[in-house]
Design an enzyme around this catalytic site. Structure first.
Site, PDB file in Angstrom:
ATOM      1  N   CYS A  85      -5.365   6.205   7.897  1.00  0.00           N
ATOM      2  CA  CYS A  85      -4.675   5.160   7.109  1.00  0.00           C
ATOM      3  C   CYS A  85      -3.505   4.483   7.882  1.00  0.00           C
ATOM      4  O   CYS A  85      -2.596   5.233   8.289  1.00  0.00           O
ATOM      5  CB  CYS A  85      -3.948   6.267   5.867  1.00  0.00           C
ATOM      6  SG  CYS A  85      -3.040   5.180   4.730  1.00  0.00           S
ATOM      7  N   GLY A  86      -3.920   3.431   8.122  1.00  0.00           N
ATOM      8  CA  GLY A  86      -3.047   2.566   9.148  1.00  0.00           C
ATOM      9  C   GLY A  86      -1.773   2.290   8.666  1.00  0.00           C
ATOM     10  O   GLY A  86      -0.623   2.546   9.176  1.00  0.00           O
ATOM     11  N   ASN A  87      -1.785   1.722   7.161  1.00  0.00           N
ATOM     12  CA  ASN A  87      -0.394   1.736   6.814  1.00  0.00           C
ATOM     13  C   ASN A  87       0.516   2.876   6.765  1.00  0.00           C
ATOM     14  O   ASN A  87       1.632   2.853   6.962  1.00  0.00           O
ATOM     15  CB  ASN A  87      -0.399   0.777   5.215  1.00  0.00           C
ATOM     16  CG  ASN A  87      -1.214  -0.518   5.377  1.00  0.00           C
ATOM     17  OD1 ASN A  87      -0.768  -1.318   6.204  1.00  0.00           O
ATOM     18  ND2 ASN A  87      -1.840  -0.763   4.601  1.00  0.00           N
TER      19      ASN A  87
ATOM     20  N   GLN B 208      -1.879   6.808  -1.560  1.00  0.00           N
ATOM     21  CA  GLN B 208      -2.403   8.128  -0.607  1.00  0.00           C
ATOM     22  C   GLN B 208      -1.187   8.879  -0.601  1.00  0.00           C
ATOM     23  O   GLN B 208       0.106   8.436  -0.680  1.00  0.00           O
ATOM     24  CB  GLN B 208      -2.741   7.548   0.737  1.00  0.00           C
ATOM     25  CG  GLN B 208      -3.964   7.386   0.770  1.00  0.00           C
ATOM     26  CD  GLN B 208      -4.363   5.727   0.791  1.00  0.00           C
ATOM     27  OE1 GLN B 208      -3.376   4.800   0.741  1.00  0.00           O
ATOM     28  NE2 GLN B 208      -5.640   5.391   0.430  1.00  0.00           N
TER      29      GLN B 208
ATOM     30  N   ASN C  99       0.943  -1.246   0.186  1.00  0.00           N
ATOM     31  CA  ASN C  99       0.035  -0.080  -0.027  1.00  0.00           C
ATOM     32  C   ASN C  99       0.832   1.062   0.073  1.00  0.00           C
ATOM     33  O   ASN C  99       1.649   1.376   0.683  1.00  0.00           O
ATOM     34  CB  ASN C  99      -0.887  -0.112   1.186  1.00  0.00           C
ATOM     35  CG  ASN C  99      -1.812   1.254   1.498  1.00  0.00           C
ATOM     36  OD1 ASN C  99      -2.227   1.330   2.420  1.00  0.00           O
ATOM     37  ND2 ASN C  99      -2.143   1.769   0.398  1.00  0.00           N
TER      38      ASN C  99
ATOM     39  N   GLY D 225      -8.458  -1.145   7.110  1.00  0.00           N
ATOM     40  CA  GLY D 225      -9.613  -2.356   6.420  1.00  0.00           C
ATOM     41  C   GLY D 225      -9.201  -3.489   7.265  1.00  0.00           C
ATOM     42  O   GLY D 225     -10.362  -4.249   7.592  1.00  0.00           O
TER      43      GLY D 225
ATOM     44  N   ASN E 182      -6.384  10.734  -0.411  1.00  0.00           N
ATOM     45  CA  ASN E 182      -6.513   9.392  -1.486  1.00  0.00           C
ATOM     46  C   ASN E 182      -6.090  10.004  -2.922  1.00  0.00           C
ATOM     47  O   ASN E 182      -6.068  10.969  -3.103  1.00  0.00           O
ATOM     48  CB  ASN E 182      -7.820   8.992  -1.558  1.00  0.00           C
ATOM     49  CG  ASN E 182      -8.287   8.115  -0.321  1.00  0.00           C
ATOM     50  OD1 ASN E 182      -7.531   7.480   0.300  1.00  0.00           O
ATOM     51  ND2 ASN E 182      -9.663   8.213  -0.097  1.00  0.00           N
TER      52      ASN E 182
ATOM     53  N   CYS F 145      -4.597  -2.821   3.437  1.00  0.00           N
ATOM     54  CA  CYS F 145      -5.061  -1.792   3.892  1.00  0.00           C
ATOM     55  C   CYS F 145      -5.179  -1.822   5.482  1.00  0.00           C
ATOM     56  O   CYS F 145      -5.817  -2.905   6.129  1.00  0.00           O
ATOM     57  CB  CYS F 145      -6.714  -1.588   3.432  1.00  0.00           C
ATOM     58  SG  CYS F 145      -7.629  -0.089   4.118  1.00  0.00           S
ATOM     59  N   GLY F 146      -4.487  -1.025   6.282  1.00  0.00           N
ATOM     60  CA  GLY F 146      -4.624  -1.203   7.487  1.00  0.00           C
ATOM     61  C   GLY F 146      -5.879  -0.942   8.346  1.00  0.00           C
ATOM     62  O   GLY F 146      -6.217  -1.780   9.106  1.00  0.00           O
TER      63      GLY F 146
ATOM     64  N   HIS G 148     -16.139   1.590   6.833  1.00  0.00           N
ATOM     65  CA  HIS G 148     -15.665   0.244   6.081  1.00  0.00           C
ATOM     66  C   HIS G 148     -16.969  -0.486   6.411  1.00  0.00           C
ATOM     67  O   HIS G 148     -17.697  -0.594   7.182  1.00  0.00           O
ATOM     68  CB  HIS G 148     -14.534  -0.375   7.324  1.00  0.00           C
ATOM     69  CG  HIS G 148     -13.159   0.037   6.953  1.00  0.00           C
ATOM     70  ND1 HIS G 148     -12.308  -0.125   5.957  1.00  0.00           N
ATOM     71  CD2 HIS G 148     -12.754   1.363   7.620  1.00  0.00           C
ATOM     72  CE1 HIS G 148     -11.274   0.804   6.245  1.00  0.00           C
ATOM     73  NE2 HIS G 148     -11.561   1.544   7.160  1.00  0.00           N
TER      74      HIS G 148
ATOM     75  N   ASN H  62     -14.972   2.191   2.326  1.00  0.00           N
ATOM     76  CA  ASN H  62     -13.820   1.011   1.882  1.00  0.00           C
ATOM     77  C   ASN H  62     -14.672  -0.381   2.064  1.00  0.00           C
ATOM     78  O   ASN H  62     -15.421  -0.233   3.055  1.00  0.00           O
ATOM     79  CB  ASN H  62     -12.881   1.359   3.099  1.00  0.00           C
ATOM     80  CG  ASN H  62     -12.013   2.534   2.975  1.00  0.00           C
ATOM     81  OD1 ASN H  62     -11.298   2.754   2.123  1.00  0.00           O
ATOM     82  ND2 ASN H  62     -12.303   3.377   3.926  1.00  0.00           N
TER      83      ASN H  62
ATOM     84  N   GLU I 177     -10.587   0.214  -1.902  1.00  0.00           N
ATOM     85  CA  GLU I 177     -10.316   1.467  -0.906  1.00  0.00           C
ATOM     86  C   GLU I 177     -11.277   2.598  -1.692  1.00  0.00           C
ATOM     87  O   GLU I 177     -11.326   2.642  -3.007  1.00  0.00           O
ATOM     88  CB  GLU I 177      -8.891   1.847  -0.682  1.00  0.00           C
ATOM     89  CG  GLU I 177      -8.192   0.752   0.301  1.00  0.00           C
ATOM     90  CD  GLU I 177      -7.141   1.505   0.734  1.00  0.00           C
ATOM     91  OE1 GLU I 177      -6.906   2.763   0.681  1.00  0.00           O
ATOM     92  OE2 GLU I 177      -6.008   0.977   1.253  1.00  0.00           O
ATOM     93  N   ARG I 178     -11.817   3.136  -0.880  1.00  0.00           N
ATOM     94  CA  ARG I 178     -12.532   4.413  -1.146  1.00  0.00           C
ATOM     95  C   ARG I 178     -11.525   5.457  -1.701  1.00  0.00           C
ATOM     96  O   ARG I 178     -10.509   5.576  -1.196  1.00  0.00           O
ATOM     97  CB  ARG I 178     -13.145   5.063   0.098  1.00  0.00           C
ATOM     98  CG  ARG I 178     -13.865   6.523  -0.149  1.00  0.00           C
ATOM     99  CD  ARG I 178     -14.284   7.171   1.208  1.00  0.00           C
ATOM    100  NE  ARG I 178     -13.512   7.138   2.172  1.00  0.00           N
ATOM    101  CZ  ARG I 178     -13.650   7.850   3.633  1.00  0.00           C
ATOM    102  NH1 ARG I 178     -14.837   8.494   3.460  1.00  0.00           N
ATOM    103  NH2 ARG I 178     -12.705   8.024   4.231  1.00  0.00           N
TER     104      ARG I 178
END
Ligand SMILES: N[C@H](CCC[C@H](N)C(=O)O)C(=O)O
Length: 280
Positions: free
Chosen positions: A76-78, A47, A14, A227, A67, A224-225, A166, A197, A215-216
Site C-alpha cells: 500500500c504505497g499511500n 485500508q 486514499n 497503482g 483492505n 492508489c500509490g 495490477h 487492482n 482497487e481490489r
C-alpha cells in the site's frame, strides 16, 4: 467491551486508520474491519494499517495492510507514506529513513525536508505466475499485453506486480472511463486467482499521465500509490513514458521514478486527520 486507539490519515484522499499494536493489545476479525471501514456504520477507510515489531533485525517496524473488505494484502504505497509520517511524528523513531518489513519484503521510507515521503516500493514483476495471472495459452503466457475477455468485450491490459497485483489499461480520457463497470468485472476476473487492482491510465505526455484506480477489495479510491507505480512501469515498458512521471490522480499528484532493473520510487504527501478510540 474492547477498545482500540486509532489515528485517521490519508494520502491524497486514499484514507486509512493506523493502529499501533506496539502499545496496545490488538485482536479483531475480518467482520470487525468491514464494519469499521463502512462510511456509515464505522469510521470509514480504504485500508487499515497495523504497526507491529519486526523479527528482522534490519527492519525498524513491521507493517500490515487490510483492505476495507477485511482481506490482508501485500502493498500500500499511500499507506506507506502515512506509516512513515505516523512513526516519526508519534515518537516511535527519530530516523528519517525507516526500513519496514511487509508481506512482500522490505520497503524503505524516506522523509524529505519538505514533509513529503519517498518510498522505495521494490522491484516490479511481470511473469504471469508472479502477478498471479492464469494465461489462456502459450501466446498469452508470453504476451506483454494480455487480451482479457470481459463479457462481450476484449480489453488489452498490462500486468504488473508491485507486491500486489495490477492490471493497467490505456484510456482516451479518465473522466469518461467506465471505471466502476470494468473495474468490478476485471477485479474478479477468473484469470486473477487473487483478484486484481485495475488502473485506467491516460497518457498526457511522456512525463505526465492521468490515472484512476479501482482497487481490489475496496472499489475506486481517490488515489492508489502502488497503482501509480504499476501504471508508470507499464507505460515505460511500452515506450510511452520517460523514467520520471507526474501522475495526476483524482485526489492529487504523485511522482514516480523507475528504470528497468531498479526499484520503483514513489514520492508524495501524507496527512493526519484525527485520533480516536474504537469500542467493539
Ligand atoms: N491504496 C494502496 C493500494 C492498496 C492495494 C489493495 N487494494 C490491494 O488489494 O492490493 C496504495 O496506495 O498503494
Amino acid at each position: 467491551m474492547t477498545t482500540l486507539n486509532f489515528t485517521k490519515m490519508h494520502g491524497l484522499g486514499n484514507d486509512f486508520i493506523v493502529i499501533n499494536a506496539l502499545n496496545q493489545p490488538v485482536t479483531w476479525t475480518a467482520d470487525n474491519i468491514k464494519t469499521w471501514s463502512d462510511r456509515h456504520t464505522g469510521i470509514g477507510f480504504d485500508q487499515l494499517l497495523l504497526i507491529e515489531a519486526s523479527d528482522n533485525e534490519r527492519c525498524d517496524f513491521k507493517y500490515r495492510i487490510f483492505n476495507a473488505d477485511g482481506g490482508e494484502v501485500e502493498q500500500c504505497g499511500n499507506g506507506a507514506r502515512c506509516f512513515a509520517k505516523y512513526v516519526t511524528e508519534h515518537g516511535l523513531t527519530d530516523k528519517t529513513s525507516v526500513m519496514v518489513e511487509t508481506m512482500r519484503g522490505i520497503i524503505v521510507l524516506n522523509i524529505l525536508d519538505d514533509g513529503r515521503i519517498t518510498v522505495d516500493m521494490g522491484k516490479p514483476h511481470f511473469a504471469p505466475e508472479e502477478i498471479p495471472f492464469v494465461p489462456k495459452n502459450k501466446a498469452d503466457q508470453e504476451a506483454k499485453v494480455h487480451m482479457l475477455v470481459v463479457g462481450m468485450e476484449t480489453i488489452p491490459v498490462s500486468l504488473v506486480n508491485m507486491g500486489n497485483p495490477h492490471a493497467v489499461m490505456l484510456v482516451e480520457d479518465v473522466k469518461t472511463a467506465p471505471v466502476k463497470i470494468l473495474g468490478e468485472a476485471i477485479e474478479k476476473h477468473p484469470q486473477f486467482p487473487q483478484r486484481v487492482n485495475v488502473g485506467f491510465g491516460q497518457v498526457l505526455s511522456p512525463s505526465e499521465i492521468n490515472l484512476r484506480v479501482f482497487e481490489r477489495g475496496v472499489g475506486e479510491t481517490q488515489a492508489c500509490g502502488a497503482g501509480a507505480c504499476a501504471a508508470v512501469v507499464a507505460g515505460i515498458r511500452h515506450g510511452l513514458l520517460t523514467d520520471t512521471v507526474l501522475v495526476h490522480l483524482p485526489g492529487g499528484d504523485l511522482t514516480i521514478h523507475w528504470k528497468e532493473g531498479e526499484s520503483v520510487l514513489m514520492t508524495g504527501p501524507a496527512a493526519e486527520v484525527y485520533s480516536g478510540t474504537l469500542t467493539y
